[in-house]
Each structure stands twice: as structure tokens, then as C-alpha cells.
Write a protein that holds these residues in place. Structure first.
Motif, PDB file in Angstrom:
ATOM      1  N   GLY A  31      26.230  16.543 -20.409  1.00  0.00           N
ATOM      2  CA  GLY A  31      25.624  15.449 -21.164  1.00  0.00           C
ATOM      3  C   GLY A  31      24.107  15.499 -21.115  1.00  0.00           C
ATOM      4  O   GLY A  31      23.425  15.315 -22.130  1.00  0.00           O
ATOM      5  N   TRP A  32      23.556  15.749 -19.916  1.00  0.00           N
ATOM      6  CA  TRP A  32      22.106  15.864 -19.776  1.00  0.00           C
ATOM      7  C   TRP A  32      21.574  17.053 -20.568  1.00  0.00           C
ATOM      8  O   TRP A  32      20.549  16.953 -21.240  1.00  0.00           O
ATOM      9  N   LEU A  33      22.264  18.188 -20.483  1.00  0.00           N
ATOM     10  CA  LEU A  33      21.783  19.385 -21.153  1.00  0.00           C
ATOM     11  C   LEU A  33      21.882  19.247 -22.672  1.00  0.00           C
ATOM     12  O   LEU A  33      20.988  19.679 -23.400  1.00  0.00           O
ATOM     13  N   ASP A  34      22.961  18.648 -23.149  1.00  0.00           N
ATOM     14  CA  ASP A  34      23.117  18.454 -24.591  1.00  0.00           C
ATOM     15  C   ASP A  34      22.039  17.524 -25.132  1.00  0.00           C
ATOM     16  O   ASP A  34      21.547  17.714 -26.253  1.00  0.00           O
ATOM     17  N   ALA A  35      21.669  16.519 -24.333  1.00  0.00           N
ATOM     18  CA  ALA A  35      20.635  15.579 -24.760  1.00  0.00           C
ATOM     19  C   ALA A  35      19.220  16.112 -24.540  1.00  0.00           C
ATOM     20  O   ALA A  35      18.254  15.556 -25.047  1.00  0.00           O
ATOM     21  N   GLY A  36      19.113  17.197 -23.769  1.00  0.00           N
ATOM     22  CA  GLY A  36      17.797  17.728 -23.436  1.00  0.00           C
ATOM     23  C   GLY A  36      16.998  16.791 -22.560  1.00  0.00           C
ATOM     24  O   GLY A  36      15.760  16.791 -22.594  1.00  0.00           O
ATOM     25  N   ASP A  37      17.688  15.989 -21.771  1.00  0.00           N
ATOM     26  CA  ASP A  37      17.026  14.961 -20.957  1.00  0.00           C
ATOM     27  C   ASP A  37      17.372  15.171 -19.493  1.00  0.00           C
ATOM     28  O   ASP A  37      18.499  14.895 -19.062  1.00  0.00           O
ATOM     29  N   HIS A  38      16.401  15.640 -18.699  1.00  0.00           N
ATOM     30  CA  HIS A  38      16.608  15.870 -17.274  1.00  0.00           C
ATOM     31  C   HIS A  38      16.233  14.667 -16.421  1.00  0.00           C
ATOM     32  O   HIS A  38      16.458  14.679 -15.217  1.00  0.00           O
ATOM     33  N   ALA A  39      15.652  13.652 -17.050  1.00  0.00           N
ATOM     34  CA  ALA A  39      15.137  12.510 -16.289  1.00  0.00           C
ATOM     35  C   ALA A  39      16.195  11.790 -15.464  1.00  0.00           C
ATOM     36  O   ALA A  39      15.919  11.401 -14.322  1.00  0.00           O
ATOM     37  N   PRO A  40      17.424  11.569 -15.957  1.00  0.00           N
ATOM     38  CA  PRO A  40      18.409  10.843 -15.147  1.00  0.00           C
ATOM     39  C   PRO A  40      18.657  11.498 -13.795  1.00  0.00           C
ATOM     40  O   PRO A  40      18.747  10.809 -12.771  1.00  0.00           O
ATOM     41  N   PHE A  41      18.784  12.834 -13.790  1.00  0.00           N
ATOM     42  CA  PHE A  41      19.000  13.501 -12.509  1.00  0.00           C
ATOM     43  C   PHE A  41      17.755  13.437 -11.642  1.00  0.00           C
ATOM     44  O   PHE A  41      17.839  13.145 -10.439  1.00  0.00           O
ATOM     45  N   GLU A  42      16.599  13.718 -12.208  1.00  0.00           N
ATOM     46  CA  GLU A  42      15.363  13.747 -11.429  1.00  0.00           C
ATOM     47  C   GLU A  42      15.086  12.395 -10.785  1.00  0.00           C
ATOM     48  O   GLU A  42      14.686  12.316  -9.611  1.00  0.00           O
ATOM     49  N   GLU A  43      15.311  11.323 -11.527  1.00  0.00           N
ATOM     50  CA  GLU A  43      15.063   9.985 -10.989  1.00  0.00           C
ATOM     51  C   GLU A  43      16.041   9.653  -9.867  1.00  0.00           C
ATOM     52  O   GLU A  43      15.662   9.042  -8.859  1.00  0.00           O
ATOM     53  N   ARG A  44      17.279  10.053 -10.030  1.00  0.00           N
ATOM     54  CA  ARG A  44      18.276   9.809  -8.978  1.00  0.00           C
ATOM     55  C   ARG A  44      17.954  10.637  -7.730  1.00  0.00           C
ATOM     56  O   ARG A  44      18.112  10.157  -6.602  1.00  0.00           O
ATOM     57  N   PHE A  45      17.495  11.867  -7.928  1.00  0.00           N
ATOM     58  CA  PHE A  45      17.161  12.756  -6.820  1.00  0.00           C
ATOM     59  C   PHE A  45      16.021  12.170  -5.993  1.00  0.00           C
ATOM     60  O   PHE A  45      16.037  12.220  -4.761  1.00  0.00           O
ATOM     61  N   VAL A  46      15.036  11.593  -6.678  1.00  0.00           N
ATOM     62  CA  VAL A  46      13.931  10.933  -5.975  1.00  0.00           C
ATOM     63  C   VAL A  46      14.406   9.639  -5.333  1.00  0.00           C
ATOM     64  O   VAL A  46      14.149   9.375  -4.154  1.00  0.00           O
ATOM     65  N   GLY A  47      15.111   8.820  -6.098  1.00  0.00           N
ATOM     66  CA  GLY A  47      15.524   7.509  -5.623  1.00  0.00           C
ATOM     67  C   GLY A  47      16.433   7.546  -4.418  1.00  0.00           C
ATOM     68  O   GLY A  47      16.364   6.652  -3.554  1.00  0.00           O
ATOM     69  N   ASP A  48      17.251   8.578  -4.303  1.00  0.00           N
ATOM     70  CA  ASP A  48      18.177   8.680  -3.175  1.00  0.00           C
ATOM     71  C   ASP A  48      17.578   9.427  -1.986  1.00  0.00           C
ATOM     72  O   ASP A  48      18.283   9.721  -1.009  1.00  0.00           O
ATOM     73  N   GLY A  49      16.288   9.747  -2.063  1.00  0.00           N
ATOM     74  CA  GLY A  49      15.575  10.266  -0.898  1.00  0.00           C
ATOM     75  C   GLY A  49      15.592  11.755  -0.688  1.00  0.00           C
ATOM     76  O   GLY A  49      15.078  12.237   0.323  1.00  0.00           O
ATOM     77  N   TRP A  50      16.121  12.531  -1.649  1.00  0.00           N
ATOM     78  CA  TRP A  50      16.214  13.977  -1.441  1.00  0.00           C
ATOM     79  C   TRP A  50      14.899  14.697  -1.705  1.00  0.00           C
ATOM     80  O   TRP A  50      14.683  15.797  -1.206  1.00  0.00           O
ATOM     81  N   PHE A  51      14.025  14.086  -2.484  1.00  0.00           N
ATOM     82  CA  PHE A  51      12.795  14.746  -2.883  1.00  0.00           C
ATOM     83  C   PHE A  51      11.879  15.044  -1.691  1.00  0.00           C
ATOM     84  O   PHE A  51      11.102  15.993  -1.719  1.00  0.00           O
TER      85      PHE A  51
END
Length: 358
Positions: A31-51
Motif C-alpha cells: 500500500g505504501w509503495l503503490d501510493a509512493g508514500d513512505h511517511a506512515p512507516f517513517e513516522e511510526r519508526f520514529v514515534g515508537d523509539g527505533w530511530f
């Protein structure tokens, strides 16, 4: 130099793998790749403390070092997660340590700051920007995650080389997004025309040499994860697909091909972990270890991708099958921040494999 994962590092990898399994399953990734939108994953990755994993606690990170970053890169590759902004930021972060507030902003809020180095070459090679910081001009092509960045760490050439921290949101900065066959990563061209920067108080050559080794290790780790996933998917498929009434995985030729993939994976894992530990410790042979990791692991992953495609047969060529996502990622890893041939040349230079004439 002998080295292996600690129990804590193995646990970290396991926990991250579980998190990615829940956050980035194949259907969500598509879904992310089809939409060309990486923001949902990147924001979750930061928000959950992995960054902040693998970064200095004094800068607001979670602790650890390059080994932890390599483990993260491996798992991100295994899921083909959209991780360009993370990788670009982790390459820029050591330079930002000389500007603690910028580093803290990056780690605390995910203020994406990427190294403005062409993704197709070793970081720092052929700086295309000149200026004194008050006015910068020039261009850098195919910069990883530049379209997602808020700041750039820009190598500046000329008579007084330097590193400059450049805010994206200012006159004189233009970002042109470029399409990749591997839709799980993103690149853009950066054009500067009168942009302003802030000098980073570091020796530019030392900083870029360090970034090159870091890039080699992390891209190799990503390729390892991609290769592991392709091996698992290929073995599963060959045990399901039948010809002449039996699974094709029972055929000797198929067994040999899968075994060769397994050998590539296991040897790659040893190379990547050793290289990460060596670079982190500043070992004398770290440049050799990093070069071997980038050249050998990324080359092996590209070859394994071809094997996986062959063993999947016609279905492997289809858009509906997930193999195409990992195939393209493995092929890009082989080119990202220098080809295997380029890193083999670095190995040859350091090992003095060609005798010099008196």
C-alpha cells in the motif's frame, strides 16, 4: 579479530523483527509503495523509539553503536521497509555530533538530516558544491531521501573544503525527486543556488571517510536481510510447487541452488557483523572489513536475487508476487554508495595487490 553478537544484541534483533512483522506486513508495505508514500512507516519508526537505537545517549539516542545499526538495517532489509530517511540520517549523524543541538533534534523528533552525497558513489567522492557557507552553489545528484529531509549535510569542495548544514526550507534550495525501480527507497537531486549553510566544525575528509565505511556496513547489512528473505521465500515456494507429482525442491539441481544461497547468507552474516564491530571499534583493518562487506555481501545478494527469480519460475516475474520487491532492493543495494567493483578497488589499493615499480 573474532567477534559475535551478545545476548542483548540478539534480543534487540528479535524484538525489532517482531515489531516490523506487525508494522510492515506485505500487504501494508504494498500500500505504501503503490501510493509512493513512505511517511506512515517513517513516522511510526520514529514515534515508537527505533530511530534513536545505535546512537549516543548524550545526544538523546538509545545507546549502542554501529552493530545495533547493522542489526536494524538487516531487519529493515528483510521486510523491504521504506528506510531511506533513516539510512540517510544515520550517515549524517556522526557529523552532527559536532553540533549537538542538531543531532538531538534529529534523534528526538526525527528531523530528517541526510548526507548530500550521490547515492551511486562512495560518500564524498566528487563534491559538486562550492562556496564559503554564506553562499553555496552547485548540485548533487541522486541523494538518498533528500525529498524527505529537512536538513542536508553538504560536502563543499573548492579551495576551502568543508561540511555545511543546510536547511531545506530556504531560497536557493531545490529538490527534484527521481523515480527508482526499487520503490522501497527514494532519491532526489539537490540543487543549490545562493543557499546559506552553517559550517560543521569537522575535518571534511575524515568525516567523509568515516561516512563511507558506515555506508558500506549498513548497505551490506540491508543486503543481508534482503537475501535472507529471498532464501526463505524460495525454499517455501520450492516445497509447494510440484512437477511430475513431487515438489520441485526435491530435485537435485534445485537443492544445490538453494544450498548455494544459504552459503551466501551465512557467510554474509559473518562478514557484516565483523565489519560493523571493526568499524565501531576503530580497528586498524576496519577499512578492509567494510570494503569486503560492501563488495562481497552486496554482490552475493544480487546473485542470490537472480537464483531466487530462476527458482520461482514465471510467477517470480509477476507484479503480484512479492519477490519483485526484494529482487529490486538487492539490485539497488549492489549500486548504492559504490558498486562491488568500486569497493574491490578500495580493497586492492589498501592491500597493495599490484607490486609497485622501483
Amino acid at each position: 579479530m573474532r567477534w559475535e553478537l551478545s545476548a542483548e544484541q540478539a534480543d534487540f534483533r528479535s524484538v525489532l523483527a517482531d515489531w516490523l512483522g506487525e508494522t510492515c506486513p506485505p500487504e501494508t508495505l504494498r500500500g505504501w509503495l503503490d501510493a509512493g508514500d513512505h511517511a506512515p512507516f517513517e513516522e511510526r519508526f520514529v514515534g515508537d523509539g527505533w530511530f534513536g537505537v545505535g546512537s549516543d545517549e548524550d545526544l538523546g539516542g538509545e545507546g549502542g553503536g554501529l552493530v545495533e545499526l547493522a542489526l536494524a538495517a538487516e531487519e529493515l532489509g528483510r521486510r523491504a521497509a521504506p528506510s531511506s530517511a533513516w539510512l540517510g540520517s544515520m550517515l549524517a549523524l556522526p557529523a552532527l555530533a559536532a553540533m549537538p543541538e542538531a543531532a538531538k533534534a534529529l534523534l528526538a523528533d526525527g528531523v530528517t538530516t541526510v548526507l548530500a552525497s550521490p547515492a551511486g558513489v562512495v560518500p564524498g567522492a566528487g563534491a559538486g558544491v562550492t562556496g564559503d557557507g554564506s553562499t553555496l552553489a552547485g548540485s548533487v545528484g541522486t541523494v538518498l531521501a533528500a525529498a524527505r529531509a529537512r536538513r542536508l549535510v553538504v560536502p563543499v569542495g573548492g579551495s576551502r573544503p568543508s561540511l555545511q548544514l543546510v536547511e531545506i526550507d530556504q531560497p536557493g534550495v531545490r529538490i527534484r525527486t527521481q523515480a527508482l525501480t526499487d520503490r522501497s527507497r527514494s532519491v532526489a537531486d539537490v540543487e543549490l543556488d545562493g543557499a546559506r549553510g552553517t559550517a560543521i566544525p569537522l575535518d571534511v575528509h575524515e568525516a567523509l571517510d568515516a561516512a563511507a565505511l558506515r555506508a558500506a556496513v549498513l548497505v551490506a547489512a540491508d543486503a543481508l536481510g534482503v537475501m535472507e528473505q529471498m532464501l526463505d521465500a524460495t525454499v517455501e515456494y520450492t516445497l509447494q510447487r510440484k512437477q511430475f507429482g513431487v515438489p520441485i525442491g526435491s530435485f537435485q539441481a534445485v537443492k544445490h541452488a538453494a544450498a548455494e544461497m544459504l552459503v551466501k547468507v551465512e557467510s554474509a552474516r559473518s562478514i557484516v557483523y565483523l565489519a560493523a564491530a571493526s568499524v565501531e571499534a576503530g580497528h586498524a583493518d576496519a577499512p578492509l572489513h567494510a570494503a569486503a562487506a560492501k563488495a562481497q555481501v552486496c554482490g552475493a545478494a544480487a546473485a542470490a536475487a537472480d537464483t531466487a527469480l530462476t527458482l520461482h519460475g514465471a510467477i517470480g516475474y509477476t507484479w503480484e508476487h512479492d519477490l519483485q520487491i526484494f529482487y529490486k532492493r538487492a539490485k539497488l543495494d549492489a549500486e548504492l554508495f559504490g558498486t562491488p567493483a568500486a569497493w574491490n578497488e578500495r580493497l586492492a589499493d589498501r592491500l597493495a595487490l599490484v607490486p609497485t615499480s622501483d
